[in-house]
Write a protein that holds these residues in place. Structure first.
Motif, PDB file in Angstrom:
ATOM      1  N   GLY A  20      36.869  34.894  40.754  1.00 37.43           N
ATOM      2  CA  GLY A  20      37.611  35.966  41.413  1.00 37.43           C
ATOM      3  C   GLY A  20      36.804  36.691  42.457  1.00 37.43           C
TER       4      GLY A  20
ATOM      5  N   ILE B  58      46.707  26.726  40.457  1.00 40.93           N
ATOM      6  CA  ILE B  58      46.007  28.022  40.531  1.00 40.93           C
ATOM      7  C   ILE B  58      46.948  29.171  40.162  1.00 40.93           C
TER       8      ILE B  58
ATOM      9  N   SER C 126      47.296  23.703  44.975  1.00 35.83           N
ATOM     10  CA  SER C 126      47.476  25.143  44.755  1.00 35.83           C
ATOM     11  C   SER C 126      48.381  25.422  43.543  1.00 35.83           C
TER      12      SER C 126
ATOM     13  N   VAL D 163      47.014  33.466  39.831  1.00 35.07           N
ATOM     14  CA  VAL D 163      46.301  34.684  40.213  1.00 35.07           C
ATOM     15  C   VAL D 163      46.617  35.767  39.185  1.00 35.07           C
TER      16      VAL D 163
ATOM     17  N   GLN E 187      46.669  41.126  46.984  1.00 45.87           N
ATOM     18  CA  GLN E 187      46.703  39.673  47.164  1.00 45.87           C
ATOM     19  C   GLN E 187      46.517  39.303  48.637  1.00 45.87           C
TER      20      GLN E 187
ATOM     21  N   ILE F 148      42.767  29.908  48.093  1.00 39.36           N
ATOM     22  CA  ILE F 148      41.855  29.670  46.957  1.00 39.36           C
ATOM     23  C   ILE F 148      41.597  28.175  46.806  1.00 39.36           C
ATOM     24  N   SER F 149      42.642  27.384  47.057  1.00 36.27           N
ATOM     25  CA  SER F 149      42.488  25.935  46.965  1.00 36.27           C
ATOM     26  C   SER F 149      41.458  25.449  48.000  1.00 36.27           C
TER      27      SER F 149
ATOM     28  N   PHE G 116      38.957  34.777  50.619  1.00 34.05           N
ATOM     29  CA  PHE G 116      38.849  33.368  50.226  1.00 34.05           C
ATOM     30  C   PHE G 116      38.959  32.412  51.416  1.00 34.05           C
TER      31      PHE G 116
ATOM     32  N   TYR H 234      39.171  27.239  49.491  1.00 35.16           N
ATOM     33  CA  TYR H 234      37.874  27.853  49.139  1.00 35.16           C
ATOM     34  C   TYR H 234      37.140  26.980  48.114  1.00 35.16           C
ATOM     35  N   ASN H 235      37.904  26.491  47.143  1.00 34.58           N
ATOM     36  CA  ASN H 235      37.284  25.642  46.115  1.00 34.58           C
ATOM     37  C   ASN H 235      36.833  24.303  46.685  1.00 34.58           C
TER      38      ASN H 235
ATOM     39  N   ARG I 100      47.200  31.360  47.085  1.00 30.75           N
ATOM     40  CA  ARG I 100      46.883  30.177  46.263  1.00 30.75           C
ATOM     41  C   ARG I 100      46.360  29.044  47.149  1.00 30.75           C
TER      42      ARG I 100
ATOM     43  N   TYR J 247      41.374  34.533  39.503  1.00 33.52           N
ATOM     44  CA  TYR J 247      42.267  33.372  39.424  1.00 33.52           C
ATOM     45  C   TYR J 247      41.774  32.416  38.353  1.00 33.52           C
TER      46      TYR J 247
END
Ligand SMILES: Cc1ncc(COP(=O)(O)O)c(C=O)c1O
Length: 452
Positions: free
Chosen positions: A235, A99, A96, A101, A279, A82-83, A286, A85-86, A79, A249
């Motif tokens: 994703g 988010i 996070s 998954v 995961q 991904i945070s 990511f 990455y965004n 998570r 996600y």
């Protein structure tokens, strides 16, 4: 023993992609022509042809020993990744905790439709995955046909919304878009967001193709424009060519605090958690790295080259209108100017058009209009331009990047001969449609076209 199937299941159709798969298999097992053993030109399946990035594969191997269940919302390291990455790619500051998954965005979109009360607004044409979910959940829904530019008109959205009585409305926005390949720019998103804000519309923004945007600087997430009302889904499936990993996600809107526990309850009830090794592997996808960044760059450039070729080749058929893709690996080709010729050849529906194109001698698989939530007699089709050996083409691109437009055309001819030959088949089919009836189309077959 006879089993009774629940009515809810009886009421939905097999998703078109699976139906098509079965149809193609059946057709090729029964076709008597020796040439049928060749298979078909595949414009129907929306799957990235490239190998999964090495980093992800290695991380998966390294984490094969992780046998414990993961937390429902996803492991914290993922998570966090991904945070970041965004933040890095989409310029969004997402804590996070916002988010979640899940096993692919298809499942997460379904989960969102489960928890969100309300009427769904589905712009058309649409990806073939949404409608069976909406029907399965017995939700009220309304189509929002797009106009000639194939994008949502904010005015049409407002007019439709004003007619709906429900306490909550949910717009499904798919940007970049499957099947058109088109991208909404910032201004277009702002205009849609204005209507949503004004009318209190919730948005599910399916951004699974974001990284494929050919000019990546042009991509803007709806999560940035309308953060208080947008659920963003994304994703690994398209950007990292890892649809089979089943990992996606969803980013929750800024202040959706009371929804979070409800959502967790649904995830825990339906799938517990995504596979733990997957995961861990996804973290590598990511996390910001040069390897992944180069991978995005190369793959989006190749999609662009293939898209440009396909667009120009199909647009060269007189009467065909095609969307010029800004992203993805699809475009929408509109063959409606052939409607009367098709009807004369006893092809009255888009389904029949797909079936006729798969028959000998054309051997060409497309996704017809009714699978894109268009009218049955709308002769539009989605063309996916990914029928080539992704690993080989990736390497060839690195070895010798095409620069000029003529080099780009040569690149397609050398690297994607099936795409080139398949388009030739479509061209032949429509040339013949103008001249013959369906019966003739099948009789005169290999004299005019022979699959290579
Ligand atoms: C528009 C769109 N959304 C979602 C999906 C599903 O993605 P996932 O593999 O994350 O479930 C697809 C896959 O084809 C798609 O085209």
């Amino acid at each position: 023993m006879k089993f009774i199937v629940d009515q809810q299941v009886e009421d939905i159709e097999m998703p078109e992609n699976l139906k098509l798969n079965t149809f193609l298999k059946e057709f090729h097992s029964t076709c008597p022509h020796p040439e049928c053993s060749f298979g078909y030109y595949g414009f129907a399946f929306g799957q990235s042809p490239f190998p999964v990035p090495k980093l992800i594969q290695e991380a998966l191997i390294k984490n094969a020993d992780k046998g414990a269940y993961a937390p429902v919302s996803g492991i914290p390291e993922l998570r966090n990744a991904i945070s970041k990455y965004n933040k890095h790619y989409f310029g969004m500051d997402i804590a996070s905790e916002r988010i979640y998954v899940g096993p692919g965005t298809k499942e997460l979109i379904f989960n969102l439709l489960e928890i969100l009360h309300g009427t769904v607004i589905l712009p058309t044409p649409a990806w073939l995955g949404y409608l069976p979910q909406i029907r399965f959940l017995k939700k009220n829904y309304h189509m929002l046909p797009t106009r000639a530019n194939k994008k949502i008109s904010p005015n049409d959205l407002r007019k439709l919304e004003l007619r709906l009585q429900d306490r909550q409305k949910i717009l499904i926005l798919n940007n970049p878009n499957n099947p058109t390949g088109l991208l909404y720019d910032r201004l277009e998103l702002e205009e849609i967001a204005d209507v949503c804000r004004e009318q209190n519309i919730t948005v599910i923004s399916d951004e699974i193709y974001a990284q494929t945007t050919y000019d990546f600087s042009k991509f803007v997430s709806m999560g940035k424009i309308y953060p208080e009302g947008t659920f963003v889904t994304n994703g690994l499936s398209k950007s990292h060519a890892a649809g089979g990993y089943r990992l996606g996600y969803v980013i929750f809107p800024q202040y959706a605090i009371d929804l979070k526990e409800q959502f967790k309850k649904i995830l825990a009830t339906e799938f517990t958690a995504v596979s733990t090794p997957i995961q861990h592997a996804a973290i590598a996808g990511f996390e910001i790295s040069k390897e992944i960044d180069d991978y995005f760059d190369v793959t989006r450039n190749i999609h662009h080259i293939m898209g440009e070729y396909t667009y120009h080749a199909l647009s060269s058929i007189e009467g065909v209108k095609a969307t010029k893709p800004d992203a993805t690996f699809y475009l929408l080709a509109d063959f409606n100017s052939f409607a009367s010729d098709l009807q004369k050849a006893k092809i009255a529906t888009s389904q029949k058009l797909s079936e006729s194109l798969i028959l000998h001698p054309y051997h060409t698989a497309i996704v017809g209009g009714d699978s894109l939530v268009l009218e049955r007699n709308d002769f539009s089709a989605r063309i996916a331009y990914v029928d080539y050996d992704g690993a080989k083409v990736y390497q060839n691109y690195l070895d010798n990047k095409p620069k000029s437009s003529s080099e780009r055309i040569e690149f397609v001819k050398n690297n994607a001969p099936r795409v080139v030959a398949g388009i030739e088949m479509i061209i032949k089919f429509f040339e013949n449609i103008r001249k013959y009836t369906l019966h003739d189309l099948q009789i005169q077959k290999s004299s005019s076209v022979t699959p290579s």
